[in-house]
Design a protein around this motif. Structure first.
Motif, mmCIF file in Angstrom:
data_model
loop_
_atom_site.group_PDB
_atom_site.id
_atom_site.type_symbol
_atom_site.label_atom_id
_atom_site.label_comp_id
_atom_site.label_asym_id
_atom_site.label_seq_id
_atom_site.Cartn_x
_atom_site.Cartn_y
_atom_site.Cartn_z
ATOM 1 N N SER A 86 8.314 -3.569 -4.837
ATOM 2 C CA SER A 86 8.674 -2.272 -5.411
ATOM 3 C C SER A 86 7.417 -1.546 -5.855
ATOM 4 N N VAL A 87 7.420 -0.236 -5.680
ATOM 5 C CA VAL A 87 6.320 0.603 -6.156
ATOM 6 C C VAL A 87 6.900 1.697 -7.028
ATOM 7 N N LYS A 88 6.202 2.009 -8.104
ATOM 8 C CA LYS A 88 6.603 3.088 -9.012
ATOM 9 C C LYS A 88 5.428 4.051 -9.159
ATOM 10 N N ASP A 89 5.699 5.364 -8.984
ATOM 11 C CA ASP A 89 4.616 6.329 -9.142
ATOM 12 C C ASP A 89 4.605 6.859 -10.568
ATOM 13 N N ASP A 99 0.858 -1.187 0.000
ATOM 14 C CA ASP A 99 0.000 0.000 0.000
ATOM 15 C C ASP A 99 0.894 1.237 0.000
ATOM 16 N N ALA A 100 0.918 1.961 -1.133
ATOM 17 C CA ALA A 100 1.793 3.128 -1.274
ATOM 18 C C ALA A 100 1.013 4.416 -1.085
ATOM 19 N N SER A 101 1.733 5.457 -0.681
ATOM 20 C CA SER A 101 1.172 6.804 -0.586
ATOM 21 C C SER A 101 2.292 7.797 -0.840
ATOM 22 N N TYR A 146 5.452 -4.777 -13.021
ATOM 23 C CA TYR A 146 4.695 -3.611 -12.589
ATOM 24 C C TYR A 146 3.277 -3.618 -13.159
ATOM 25 N N SER A 147 2.303 -3.591 -12.242
ATOM 26 C CA SER A 147 0.893 -3.544 -12.621
ATOM 27 C C SER A 147 0.115 -2.879 -11.489
ATOM 28 N N ASP A 148 -1.188 -2.678 -11.718
ATOM 29 C CA ASP A 148 -2.029 -2.046 -10.695
ATOM 30 C C ASP A 148 -2.294 -2.974 -9.512
ATOM 31 N N GLN A 149 -2.126 -4.287 -9.711
ATOM 32 C CA GLN A 149 -2.407 -5.232 -8.630
ATOM 33 C C GLN A 149 -1.384 -5.075 -7.517
ATOM 34 N N ASN A 150 -1.857 -4.831 -6.296
ATOM 35 C CA ASN A 150 -0.951 -4.523 -5.188
ATOM 36 C C ASN A 150 -0.735 -5.705 -4.238
ATOM 37 N N TYR A 151 -0.966 -6.932 -4.716
ATOM 38 C CA TYR A 151 -0.756 -8.082 -3.839
ATOM 39 C C TYR A 151 -0.358 -9.296 -4.674
ATOM 40 N N ILE A 152 0.272 -10.267 -3.989
ATOM 41 C CA ILE A 152 0.521 -11.577 -4.581
ATOM 42 C C ILE A 152 0.229 -12.624 -3.516
ATOM 43 N N SER A 171 3.715 11.019 -6.578
ATOM 44 C CA SER A 171 2.774 11.628 -7.517
ATOM 45 C C SER A 171 1.606 10.714 -7.846
ATOM 46 N N GLY A 172 1.396 9.671 -7.027
ATOM 47 C CA GLY A 172 0.211 8.833 -7.188
ATOM 48 C C GLY A 172 0.274 7.933 -8.408
ATOM 49 N N GLU A 173 -0.868 7.269 -8.694
ATOM 50 C CA GLU A 173 -1.006 6.329 -9.809
ATOM 51 C C GLU A 173 0.094 5.278 -9.740
ATOM 52 N N TYR A 174 0.044 4.452 -8.706
ATOM 53 C CA TYR A 174 1.125 3.512 -8.419
ATOM 54 C C TYR A 174 0.964 2.211 -9.197
ATOM 55 N N THR A 175 2.101 1.602 -9.530
ATOM 56 C CA THR A 175 2.144 0.228 -10.009
ATOM 57 C C THR A 175 3.133 -0.524 -9.121
ATOM 58 N N TYR A 176 2.914 -1.845 -9.001
ATOM 59 C CA TYR A 176 3.669 -2.638 -8.040
ATOM 60 C C TYR A 176 4.353 -3.812 -8.738
#
Length: 727
Positions: free
Chosen positions: A600-603, A557-559, A579-585, A562-567
């Protein structure tokens, strides 16, 4: 006696062209065959000019076995995401050298090297356009690393990034390490020399024919190809990192169901590969026989050891007229017998008008093994280096004692401000006279590395960026000094307007450089709104859910940012979800061992943060951290049928945020100063968050780095990065 070089430049270009050209190595048809027929990535040229290294290393001085892996000098085995084994293997070798040197190391970014080694917007550079399918060449990592264009960290430009993210990363980050020494290896290099390189530098980047269907054993941990007569169309070019050896490794382990061949003798190299850690029971490592027919073969380009580096702290600058390194050797000046000139001076001109007035080192590339060299500072008059040698300043002398990239200390020469030149005189008179009567002696031409275009009958592999006035070649014929602008030389004698540039680099420094701790502002390159958004740190929270004996859910869970995160999620270096919108595995872990999950998270601005969590499996069951149980009792994790969930929250902290308010401010730097003055005590977590230079302790440098971060001054530090801790 060697004949005098014949220079008929004033007579006719036709005569000169028959005497001046030794060989035009830039057109390489064998590369074309590999590119069109090879099933993996083609990585080099058949005509590489890397000669046998004579060596004083004796077998008796080396151990029967050695392993950088066992000594803790290797990073996790990764799984390459494209045909860029040359990037993974070279970066893995650099990581090993740094670990062996005592540096704290994270994975470097193969994607950054991949994009760097592709076509520029102006059409120059490596003519690679498909960054997933296109193979590459072993020249790419050598040029990339010795030009100090990289490496960046993997979290600064992760796999899957595009050129826009690449450009953004280049504006935000710079490399912490500049490679200064590379030693070539080929099939004629004595095995003792290769072993000494592995032992001293931790690794050697090597190329071979990786036809695993035909020549890998049934357990996928032993490889041996005995057939050295294979046609080019049957080769699978692949680059790996040699990190050890075992003289007693059984030859019987290499037998395959296809050929049944085994080497004549025991002995093998330990290989760190880039096909993931799960491909065999050896964690992704495997063995390749000393007798493999294609290992170190020049058809794949030079193998090499990364032997030294400069740790960059902002006080250094590198002057260079090319960034791609040597693609061939300039050895075109010959007599009628095809023998190169005895002494040639190769020159690059630079504008030394900046804040780095001291010449610290000079880097050049050469394969003129055992030749003598002299490094000069040469004044420039009227835009050209002077031929009046009495005005030259001798800076250093030595012998080319290995083929590759050589860096020479020049004793802090104070550079005159403005235009000046660095000259490398290469003289092989002595070595020729000492060896000419020896049986089997092969004359090694006088040459220096040159960045020159590479082509085949159907197009280009590489287009260089040569400019008039950057490189010159000087020599003397019958007491007459001759000076050529290198671009004019190519244009006149090769009808080649693309020309070339010598690989000569000046490494300078500012002895008075110190970070400015009072700096509070920089000239903005974006709008105020953009600066505010980018300077707001990304935070990354991770929840670990343990369900039953073997299931682990990882939720990110990122915050901030600049938002619009991919994981992205990876396990033991292998990417499980790009990297995709899905924030879990959801992971099923039932094999005993330790599992490192990297999240990893990328904004939307291209900024990337990563963290790791380690989970252990014992007796087929996940060990749940923090459980207070009697060690004498049998621990039974709840079964999935009970629908019971044990949840561990790993809390996110920001490096440099020593007051825990979620932002980096001047207050954090002030608190560090108070702690150092023994006004404020720090607990264990605060001490860790204050150590932004990863020195292992809290110092005034950490406070300075935080201030520079606030002022948006790019620095090599961990300020703003997120770390995960379990309370």
């Amino acid at each position: 006696m060697k004949k005098k070089i014949l220079i008929f430049l004033l007579l006719t270009a036709l005569i000169m062209s028959s005497f001046i050209i030794n060989s035009q190595a830039k057109e390489i048809d064998s590369l074309a065959e590999i590119a069109s027929l090879s099933k993996l990535e083609p990585i080099g040229s058949k005509s590489v000019n890397a000669y046998t290294e004579l060596t004083d290393v004796k077998a008796s001085t080396l151990p029967a076995s050695y392993s950088s892996r066992d000594l803790g000098y290797t990073t996790h085995v990764r799984q390459q995401s494209a045909n860029i084994c040359w990037a993974y293997s070279s970066l893995a070798s650099l990581e090993t050298l740094l670990l062996k040197s005592g540096e704290k190391v994270e994975h470097f970014s193969p994607e950054h090297m991949n994009i760097w080694g592709s076509m520029e917007e102006d059409g120059t550079g490596w003519q690679r356009e498909d960054l997933v399918s296109d193979g590459g060449y072993s020249y790419i990592p050598m040029g990339y690393l010795t030009s100090w264009n990289g490496p960046l960290l993997d979290k600064e430009l992760p796999i899957g990034s595009d050129k826009e993210a690449y450009n953004n990363a280049n504006s935000l980050y710079s490399t912490d390490y500049g490679v200064t020494e590379i030693r070539y290896v080929n099939r004629d290099t004595p095995i003792e020399t290769v072993k000494s390189y592995v032992m001293e530098y931790g690794a050697v980047v090597a190329n071979f024919n990786a036809d695993t269907v035909q020549y890998m054993n049934s357990t996928s941990d032993g490889f041996y190809c005995s057939d050295g007569s294979l046609p080019t169309s049957a080769l699978y070019g692949h680059a790996i990192s040699i990190v050890g050896w075992d003289d007693n490794y059984p030859k019987e382990n290499f037998s395959t169901s296809y050929s049944g061949d085994t080497p004549d003798n025991n002995g093998a190299w330990l290989i760190k590969n880039s096909w993931g850690s799960y491909v065999n029971t050896n964690g992704g490592y495997f063995w390749i026989s000393y007798e493999d027919a294609w290992l170190f073969h020049s058809i794949f380009g030079p193998s090499f050891a990364i032997a030294d580096y400069e740790k960059l702290d902002g006080s250094q600058a590198i002057y260079q007229n090319e960034v791609y390194g040597a693609t061939t050797q300039f050895s075109y000046l010959t007599d009628e017998c095809g023998v190169a000139a005895d002494k040639i001076t190769y020159v690059n001109v630079f504008d030394f008008s900046n804040d780095f007035p001291v010449l610290d080192k000079v880097l050049f590339e050469s394969t003129s093994y055992d030749a003598d060299y002299t490094v000069y500072y040469i004044p420039v008059f009227g835009g050209k280096p002077t031929q009046e040698t009495y005005l030259w300043q001798e800076l250093s002398t030595g012998t080319v004692d290995y083929t590759g990239y050589i860096t020479v200390d020049v004793d802090d020469f104070e550079l005159p401000e403005g235009m000046g030149a660095i000259g490398i005189s290469v003289d092989n008179t002595r070595t020729y006279n000492e060896n000419k009567d020896k049986k089997g002696y092969e004359y090694i031409p006088n040459s220096l590395g040159v960045c020159e275009w590479l082509a085949y009958s159907g197009g280009y592999y590489f287009k260089n960026q040569g400019e008039t006035g950057e490189s010159y070649v000087m020599y003397t014929d019958q007491s007459n000094p001759i000076l050529y602008d290198l671009m004019d030389f190519y244009d006149k004698y090769f009808d080649d307007p693309m020309g070339a540039t010598f690989v000569i680099k000046a490494i300078t420094k500012n002895p008075d450089f110190t970070p400015d701790p009072t700096a509070t502002q920089v000239t903005p390159t974006e709008t105020t709104e953009e600066i505010t958004t980018q300077s707001k740190a990304i935070t990354l929270g991770v929840t670990l859910e343990y369900i039953g004996n073997t299931r682990l859910n990882v939720i990110a869970d990122a915050s901030g940012g600049s938002g619009e995160y991919t994981y992205e999620f990876s396990v033991n270096g292998e990417v499980i979800q790009s990297y995709s919108d899905q924030n879990y595995i959801a992971l099923s872990l039932d094999t005993d061992g330790s599992y490192t999950v990297e999240i990893s998270v990328k904004d939307s601005g291209g900024r990337v943060l990563s963290t790791q969590s380690v989970t252990t499996v014992e007796d087929g069951k996940i060990v749940i951290p923090g459980e207070n149980t009697d060690p004498t009792e049998t621990i039974t994790a709840p079964t999935e049928t009970t629908n019971t969930v044990a949840t561990q929250i790993a809390k996110a902290y920001i490096m440099g945020d020593v007051d825990y308010n979620g932002n980096i401010s001047i207050k954090d730097a002030t608190l560090i100063r108070k702690h150092l003055a023994k006004i404020t005590d720090f607990d264990e977590i605060t001490l860790m968050l204050s150590d932004v230079d990863s020195s292992g302790g809290c110092s005034i440098k950490d406070a300075t780095l935080i201030q520079k971060y606030i002022a948006l001054i790019d620095t090599p530090s961990n300020v703003g990065q997120t770390v995960m801790l379990t309370d």
